[in-house]
Structure formats: C-alpha cells, structure tokens
Design an enzyme around this catalytic site. Structure first.
Site, PDB file in Angstrom:
ATOM      1  N   HIS A 479      18.291 -17.044  67.623  1.00  0.00           N
ATOM      2  CA  HIS A 479      17.969 -15.847  66.820  1.00  0.00           C
ATOM      3  C   HIS A 479      17.359 -16.018  65.500  1.00  0.00           C
ATOM      4  O   HIS A 479      16.558 -15.409  65.272  1.00  0.00           O
ATOM      5  CB  HIS A 479      19.381 -15.138  66.830  1.00  0.00           C
ATOM      6  CG  HIS A 479      19.490 -14.121  65.956  1.00  0.00           C
ATOM      7  ND1 HIS A 479      19.683 -12.701  66.736  1.00  0.00           N
ATOM      8  CD2 HIS A 479      19.591 -13.625  64.955  1.00  0.00           C
ATOM      9  CE1 HIS A 479      19.500 -11.685  65.892  1.00  0.00           C
ATOM     10  NE2 HIS A 479      19.462 -12.318  64.592  1.00  0.00           N
ATOM     11  N   GLU A 480      17.934 -16.687  64.791  1.00  0.00           N
ATOM     12  CA  GLU A 480      17.644 -16.965  63.223  1.00  0.00           C
ATOM     13  C   GLU A 480      15.932 -17.198  63.474  1.00  0.00           C
ATOM     14  O   GLU A 480      15.194 -17.050  62.599  1.00  0.00           O
ATOM     15  CB  GLU A 480      18.399 -17.750  62.306  1.00  0.00           C
ATOM     16  CG  GLU A 480      19.620 -17.065  62.217  1.00  0.00           C
ATOM     17  CD  GLU A 480      19.714 -15.742  61.548  1.00  0.00           C
ATOM     18  OE1 GLU A 480      18.818 -15.573  60.865  1.00  0.00           O
ATOM     19  OE2 GLU A 480      20.589 -15.169  62.117  1.00  0.00           O
ATOM     20  N   HIS A 483      13.610 -14.499  63.666  1.00  0.00           N
ATOM     21  CA  HIS A 483      13.187 -14.009  62.371  1.00  0.00           C
ATOM     22  C   HIS A 483      12.226 -14.989  61.478  1.00  0.00           C
ATOM     23  O   HIS A 483      11.051 -14.371  61.039  1.00  0.00           O
ATOM     24  CB  HIS A 483      14.402 -13.917  61.319  1.00  0.00           C
ATOM     25  CG  HIS A 483      15.447 -12.783  61.558  1.00  0.00           C
ATOM     26  ND1 HIS A 483      15.246 -11.671  62.092  1.00  0.00           N
ATOM     27  CD2 HIS A 483      16.885 -13.072  61.881  1.00  0.00           C
ATOM     28  CE1 HIS A 483      16.302 -10.841  62.076  1.00  0.00           C
ATOM     29  NE2 HIS A 483      17.150 -11.537  62.270  1.00  0.00           N
ATOM     30  N   HIS A 486       8.952 -14.101  62.872  1.00  0.00           N
ATOM     31  CA  HIS A 486       8.125 -12.995  62.590  1.00  0.00           C
ATOM     32  C   HIS A 486       7.442 -13.089  61.317  1.00  0.00           C
ATOM     33  O   HIS A 486       6.389 -12.393  60.677  1.00  0.00           O
ATOM     34  CB  HIS A 486       9.534 -11.774  62.326  1.00  0.00           C
ATOM     35  CG  HIS A 486       9.089 -10.496  62.324  1.00  0.00           C
ATOM     36  ND1 HIS A 486       9.973  -9.382  62.570  1.00  0.00           N
ATOM     37  CD2 HIS A 486       7.915  -9.611  62.627  1.00  0.00           C
ATOM     38  CE1 HIS A 486       9.264  -8.249  62.567  1.00  0.00           C
ATOM     39  NE2 HIS A 486       8.088  -8.589  62.639  1.00  0.00           N
TER      40      HIS A 486
END
Length: 697
Positions: A479-480, A483, A486
C-alpha cells in the site's frame, strides 16, 4: 503583506544554505543537525515572501509567465527545509525537534496566510483569469489557474479585514494544536506500552515477536521482561496469537484509553479546541460546518455525498460483523463458558475460527514473509513488471536515521528517476501508523526528480535476526509503495501538481490499487519463501490465503466505517455545540456511533477519538472517509487490470501515463475516466467487501 519573520541571511555553514549536492537533491543528513532547521525555515519563509512580493507588485499586465510560474517557483528553500523537517519530526522526533515544531507552527500558519490573504496577489490572479477567458491553455496550466483561484477563495481573501484577522488567529492556533496533539499521542502511546514480566502470559506469541518484545523492554531498562508496544489503531495485531485472555484485555484497554488518561498526555482538551476552531473557521468562510468545507474541495463535492455513501455501507457491514461475531462466540464458549465476546477476544477467536475453517494458522505464514524478500521480490518486482523500474540500494547515501535504507530508482531505459527511502521499523521516536512523505517533488519547472519516503512500524528484531511480517504488514508495505509510485512516476511541469498533490479522497486510490499485486500468483510465488529453507509457501496455503480474502470483512468494514462516521460527527458540529468538558468526549462518541448505526461493542472504531491522529494530528480532518471513497475507484480499477490481462507492462504503462504520471495536473476524476472510459461504479467495492450479499442487507 504581513511582515516576514525576522531572519538574517542563512549562515553559509548551514547545510540548507544551498541546494544539496547529493544525488537527486537528497538532504545531506550526515551534516544536518537540529539547530540547522529553525534558522533555515525562517530564512525560507522570508525568501518566499520576498519572491511573492515581487509578483504582487509587478507593474506589468499579468501573464502565466510573470504570475503563475514565479508563484510556483517561489519558496524553494522553504520547501527543501520543511520537507526534511516535517519528515524527521514524524519519523525520528526528539524534544528539540518538538520544541522547533511548537515555535514554527504559528509562524508557518501566518506565512501561508500572508500569501493567500494578499488582496494584491489575488487581484492579479483574477485579472489573469479574465484576460485568458476564451484562450486555450495547456491543460496543466488551466488546472493550476483554477486551483489557485479556488485556494484564494477558500483561504478567505474576500472576507472583511476583521474576519481575516480572526482567521489568521484561528489558523495559527490550529497548527499549534495539531502539533500538540501529535506530541501528546506519541508520548501517551509510549507510556501505554504493556510490560509483561511473566513469560507464561506470552503463550502463543511467535518466538521472533517475543524476541522483539524482549529487546524493546531491554531498551527501556526492563531486562528480563517483555514490552508490548502499541500500534496506532485500536486493534493490536498481537491479540491474534495471545492465549492469555487477561493479557489480551490489558493490551486492549491500554490501547483504547490512550489520550484519555487524565495526565499530561491527555489529548481531549486539545482535540475539542481543534474541533471548535475548525467549526468557527468554516462558519467565517460561509460553510455550514468543517465537513462541508473539506468535501467541497475534494472529489466528493459535498458533505451530503459523503454521508450518503457511508450510510449506504453501514447497515450491511454491521450485519456481516454480527454474523461473524456469532461464529466467534461459539469458539469463545468452548474456552470460557458463559463469557461474553469482548473486543480483546475478536482477533484471537477470528484466527481460531479461520484455522478451523481454512486449516491455516496466520503465525505459520510469517517465516515465509521476510521483509527484505517481500520488498525486493514482491514490491519491487511488481513495479518492474508493470512499469519497467529497477532498484539499486545506495549504501553510500544515508537517511535521517540509521535504520533508513536508500534505493536509487531507474526507469526502463536505464535513466535515473529518483530515490526511494524505506524506514520500516518501529521506535519510540516515531509516530504510529504507516505513511509516505516526499523530500523532493518532481518538477520540470525546477528540473527536479523525486525523493520519496515510506514509513512503517514493524517491530525491530534483535541484531542478526530476520524481520518477519504478518500478512497485514505485507499489504501495508504494498500500500505505502503505491503512494511512493505516485510520487516516483510523476511527470509534471509544476511542483504543486506532483505525485500525491491531489484531493484527500483521491490520494489513497493508487496506493490501494497497488495492494492487488501482493495477491498476484506470480508475485506471491517470488516473495513467499521460507527465510531459512528457501522453500516456497505451500501451494495449499496460498490457495487458502486467496480463498480467505473476504474473511473478517464485516469486522474490517465496520471498524473503519465507525471511525469515518465518528470523524464526520465531530466535524459537522457548530462551534457552540462542541463539548466544553473533556470528560464529555466519550459520551459524544457513544451517541454518534449509536446514531450512525455502527455501535457494536465487540467492534470498536478503528480509532477512538482520543487517539484519532488522522483527523486531529494530521491532515485528514473530516476526510477519513477518503479511504472508502478511494476504494470505489480502486476496486473498479482492479477489474480493469483483470479485464486487460493483469500484471502486464502494457497495463502498467497505461496506468502510469493516464493516471500516476499526471499527479494533480488534471481533474482527478477526469484522469480516472481517461483510464476506465467511464465514471467509477460502486458494484466492485460492494462485492469485494461482501456488502452485496442478500444476508448482509
């Protein structure tokens, strides 16, 4: 313009006095000391005010090049220093950094107000907008102009001077209280760690976790004992394995009473002041409440839209949680006849029921989930297959703490594209949870490539022992890194549009999408390998893991929705309706959960009010709904990947070009439409969380 803080020229020996000479502008943490931050931050604010003053007083007719572009260029020194400071303040705090944070908070708020409440600057931007009517601008410039005009309006530039003065005071106090909440929560969490002196109480805890607890105790002066350090959410992962019901209760009670202890670490007075001030600010700006103010600037568009989604999901989620509870109750009665299912029982008996149903013990998975292998053969491998990225650890570069690892990231053509810093272990100086920060934003305008940080809070094993993850920690790692992608894949002109500079209810979307690769058979087969024998995770276990994906969704959705609804309840209050007595916090919370239909005692909110750092200590006030809002986009996108063949470079390139690389340079929902060919649909989310079943309605 409000006068800048007094600041002399920055001492040339200060490491921030010039841009870092390290690759990609990585701050030189070998040289940076606490005493360097405040002078550099003050110098950065003064420099930006001079830069902005030059724009505001420019006699030439406003153009993109003499107005928007210099505004985007401004504040480079401040951004360089503040990015390093705020990251370190959250990841490796000290009393010295906390003191700087306390002094800085009102100054930084005043600095922002000096820019966004400057009538001259606002008039110049409005004149630019008028002059460009009917002109076809580049899409990123058009979006920048739109967002800049909205930022001025939402900052209160149109208010009378008296209201602006009150707004400045409110903003300064909010930033100070945000910092105070975080400090109290960190100190309270450290104080609430549960000390165990009888090893028999640890029955069921895996040996590596037991060793980590022993090391944590020793580091705090408790040789021969074990310290259970608390994670940020209500539910503590250690409860899934501990057989001793009494210890489970102690840990749970330590968790849920954080911030409500009546001592110097009590957060309730602070959070009530934050709620009251945000409500007052919203009223000054013409909004019904703070939740309306937040939602208007997000993809949700209105607080009503948020309320409707949460209300739609809550009844089915609670029904599913009650059905799960009935199963757990049967298992509990076998051990403790006549006992009532309590929150501290849930994880333990959920794991017991899953073992009976699935023949799979979560603790048995951990030897196959070693951190470094999950990172390199899982997270990095998926990024290579999708986007062509490769990673090389740079042992010659250092982070802000010895535990931080630095990787250079290369694009498919071999060109360097940025740095990734991994800070994975918990420590007393790090706030709870997991998050991503950016030290350098990608920007063609500034000629900079990204430097991003991922923080987790995995217990640190004794020296020489492997870091074994739970399955939830594997998902968090993926999940992290979503980011991080991104930020790393951003290809924008303007720095304010890079990477995760998107609305709060959109920012979680790419990270949630990246979780899917943890489950991908090809990826899982590479990283799920026994750390000692090298044997792959048994195929039957993998199948069971995949089959069990919806297990516990009633609990997971209910605890999340309870927190999201609690956030909304606090931030829909008028200033005069906010409780004045800290002792009223628990009563308000109970009433809010009951009114929302999510008051189910065995499943408390994922965060209770007194330790809800997202909405009182970080930037998610009235925005915790963002995770489920983003998950609508995520679940729909997972279907898009499946429809197009899954883990394929072509899919990654499309996702990169149409969405990740654009950052905030376009209306985010338009980026989604460009990817999916239509607006998002909620059906995939309902199916994923088991909310579409007839028995859950």
């Amino acid at each position: 313009m409000t006068s800048a803080p007094e600041a002399t020229a920055l001492d040339p020996t200060n490491p921030f006095a010039r841009p870092s000479r390290l690759p990609y502008g990585l701050p030189d943490f070998r040289e940076v000391r606490e005493e360097h931050y405040l002078p550099a931050l003050l110098a950065g604010m003064a420099e930006q005010r001079r830069e902005v003053e030059a724009v505001a007083t420019d006699p030439a007719e406003p153009t993109v090049e003499n107005t928007l572009v210099p505004l985007e260029r401004s504040g480079h020194l401040l951004h360089r220093v503040a990015s390093a400071f705020w990251n370190q303040a959250g990841s490796d705090s000290t009393p010295g950094l906390q003191a700087i944070e306390e002094e800085l908070a009102p100054l930084y708020a005043a600095h922002q107000d000096a820019i966004w409440l400057d009538a001259r600057l606002h008039a110049r931007v409005e004149a630019l907008a008028v002059s460009l009517e009917g002109t076809e601008l580049a899409p990123d410039t058009a979006w920048l102009l739109h967002r800049t005009r909205r930022a001025f309006a939402r900052a209160g530039v149109g208010l009378p001077e008296a209201d602006q003065e009150r707004l400045r005071a409110i903003n300064a106090e909010i930033t100070s209280l945000d910092a105070a909440f975080g400090r109290k929560l960190l100190a309270g969490a450290n104080a609430a760690a549960v000390l165990v002196t009888d090893e028999a109480e640890l029955d069921g805890m895996p040996q590596d976790a037991r060793d980590a607890a022993a090391q944590a105790a020793a580091e705090r002066g408790h040789e021969g004992a074990w310290l259970i350090e608390l994670q940020l959410p209500t539910q503590q992962s250690v409860l899934a394995t501990l057989r001793d019901r009494g210890l489970r209760e102690r840990i749970h009670r330590a968790s849920v009473t954080r911030g409500a202890t009546g001592d110097e670490n009590d957060t309730r007075e602070t959070l009530l002041a934050l709620v009251r001030l945000r409500a007052e600010r919203a009223r000054l700006l013409g909004y019904e409440h703070h939740a309306a103010y937040v939602a208007e600037d997000a993809t949700a568009g209105s607080a009503q839209a948020v309320a409707e989604m949460l209300a739609r999901l809550a009844p089915a989620a609670v029904a599913n949680a009650r059905a799960e509870a009935a199963e757990l109750e049967v298992a509990l009665q076998a051990d403790h006849p006549g006992a009532t299912l309590e929150p501290w029982d849930w994880s333990y008996y959920a794991e017991r029921v899953r073992q009976d149903k699935r023949q799979l013990d979560e603790s048995a998975l951990r030897p196959y989930l070693e951190l470094d292998r999950v990172l390199t053969e899982g997270v990095f491998h998926a990024a290579n297959r999708l986007y062509g990225l490769t990673f090389a650890e740079r042992h010659d570069l250092v982070g802000y703490h010895p535990d931080v690892r630095v990787f250079e990231v290369f694009d498919a053509d071999g060109s360097g594209m940025g740095l990734f810093l991994g800070d994975f272990w918990t420590r007393a100086s790090k706030r709870g949870g997991a998050w991503m920060n950016t030290l350098v934003d990608q920007s063609d305008l500034r000629g900079e490539l990204p430097v991003v940080v991922n923080n987790l809070n995995v217990p640190k094993p004794p020296a020489g022992q492997p870091t074994l993850l739970t399955w939830d920690e594997v998902i968090t790692l993926f999940h992290e890194f979503g980011h991080a992608l991104h930020g790393l894949l951003a290809r924008v002109r303007y720095p304010s549009q890079a990477g995760t500079n998107v609305p709060r209810d959109f920012v979680e979307y790419p990270s949630q999408v990246n979780e899917m690769w943890a489950w991908d058979p090809e990826v899982l087969a590479r990283y799920a390998v026994h750390h000692e024998t090298g044997e792959p995770m048994p195929a039957a276990w993998v199948r069971t893991l995949l089959d069990a994906r919806q297990d516990g969704e009633g609990f997971a959705t209910t605890e999340y929705l309870a927190a999201a609804l609690l956030d909304q309840a606090w931030y829909r209050l008028a200033p005069e309706d906010v409780p004045t007595d800290p002792a009223q916090v628990e009563a308000f919370e109970a009433a809010a959960l009951e009114a929302a239909g999510v008051a189910f005692a065995p499943v408390p909110p994922r965060y209770r009010t007194s330790y809800f750092n997202h909405v009182f200590g970080s930037g998610y006030s009235a925005g915790y709904y963002a995770y489920i809002w983003s998950e609508v986009l995520d679940a729909d996108t997972v279907e898009w990947f499946a429809e197009n063949g899954g883990l394929r470079r072509e899919n990654g390139d499309t996702f990169r070009a149409r969405l990740l690389g654009r950052g905030g340079s376009i209306d985010p929902l338009q980026a989604f439409r460009d990817l999916r060919g239509r607006d998002p649909e909620i059906a995939p989310l309902l199916a994923r969380r088991g909310l579409d079943r007839a028995d859950a309605r």
